[in-house]
Scaffold this active site. Structure first.
Site, PDB file in Angstrom:
ATOM      1  N   SER A  56       0.840  -1.200   0.000  1.00  0.00           N
ATOM      2  CA  SER A  56       0.000   0.000   0.000  1.00  0.00           C
ATOM      3  C   SER A  56       0.875   1.250   0.000  1.00  0.00           C
ATOM      4  CB  SER A  56      -0.965  -0.053   1.197  1.00  0.00           C
ATOM      5  OG  SER A  56      -2.048   0.820   1.002  1.00  0.00           O
ATOM      6  N   GLU A  79      -1.320  14.307  13.560  1.00  0.00           N
ATOM      7  CA  GLU A  79      -1.367  15.700  13.088  1.00  0.00           C
ATOM      8  C   GLU A  79      -0.744  15.827  11.702  1.00  0.00           C
ATOM      9  OE1 GLU A  79      -2.362  19.516  12.787  1.00  0.00           O
ATOM     10  OE2 GLU A  79      -3.022  18.131  14.360  1.00  0.00           O
ATOM     11  N   HIS A  99      -7.381  -6.070   0.571  1.00  0.00           N
ATOM     12  CA  HIS A  99      -6.208  -5.194   0.516  1.00  0.00           C
ATOM     13  C   HIS A  99      -5.077  -5.683   1.425  1.00  0.00           C
ATOM     14  CE1 HIS A  99      -3.951  -1.609  -0.258  1.00  0.00           C
ATOM     15  NE2 HIS A  99      -4.064  -1.152   0.968  1.00  0.00           N
TER      16      HIS A  99
END
Length: 252
Positions: free
Chosen positions: A83, A174, A233
């Site tokens: 991925s 963040e 996946h």
């Protein structure tokens, strides 16, 4: 320097995890591969135990891996990326082709992917660590956003005790909030890697479609594309035996 786990001996094999993952996700397969290779399982930037930074892109992550290889004096490496880690591996291969002998990409292509992690990030952002939640509290919050049990458990592996009574996520949430558009970015049109490359896709996954083959072959003219049936996946976790066999067959 990136955090890594190193085991085995022989030709170096680097393993790069996906978005919101970490090296521990590959623990069992890494140990199997270590019977044949010197395996380096990495935590990528802003993941696991590696550095946290506001900078987050495929170019930067590939440079991190390149500098890791230089520091460990690695050459002629094999590399597996799943991925997001697959995009990092592709970027490294096309920018530092002399470093890599063979490339393996798990269930990701070089194309642009629309943003599709918004609900997961919303769930992660909803966990308020100032309230000192327990692991069960965190899972209850995530369940409102992420109904799939397996996905929740994958994310909850990132919880750790920052200090007694205070949980936190290992990844840099963040940085992901600020750079979410980077995750789906395509390879540049002129990015080419001419060494042997194996793409392995999940038969039930929609990340690599038949219509993507021509784009893959443009960037990776020596590419072979194989499918593991009846997996999604997370193909390496759903059928690790077949994944292992395909990788070993390709590398040997």
């Amino acid at each position: 320097m990136l955090f890594s786990k190193i085991e085995g001996s022989g030709q170096p094999l680097l393993i790069l995890h996906g978005f919101l993952g970490m090296s521990d996700n590959w623990k069992s397969l890494a140990t199997q591969f270590a019977a044949h290779f010197q395996v380096h399982t990495l935590d990528l930037r802003n993941h696991g135990r590696s550095l946290h930074s506001s900078e987050f892109s495929y170019a930067i992550m590939a440079q991190d891996v390149f500098e890791y290889c230089q520091a460990h004096e690695l050459s002629s490496i094999f590399i597996i990326g799943h991925s997001m880690g697959g995009k990092v591996a592709m970027t490294l291969a096309t920018t530092q082709p002399q470093l890599i002998s063979k490339l393996i990409v798990a269930d990701i292509g070089p194309k642009l992917y629309p943003q599709h992690h918004q609900l997961i990030l919303a769930g992660l952002n909803a966990v308020d660590f100032s309230k000192k939640p327990t692991r069960n509290d965190a899972e209850t919050i995530l369940e409102k956003f992420i109904p799939d049990f397996g996905t929740r458990q994958f994310l909850l592996k990132n919880l750790y005790w920052k200090e007694p009574g205070q949980l936190a996520f290992r990844f840099n949430l963040e940085a992901f909030n600020q750079n979410l558009d980077q995750i789906g970015q395509p390879l540049p049109e002129n990015a080419i890697f001419t060494q042997p490359t194996l793409f392995i896709r999940g038969g039930d996954s929609n990340y690599i479609l038949d219509t993507d083959f021509s784009t893959i072959e443009h960037h990776f003219p020596m590419a072979t594309i194989e499918t593991i049936p009846k997996v999604g996946h997370w193909l390496h976790a759903e059928n690790p035996a077949m994944f292992y066999d395909k990788v070993i067959s390709f590398l040997e």
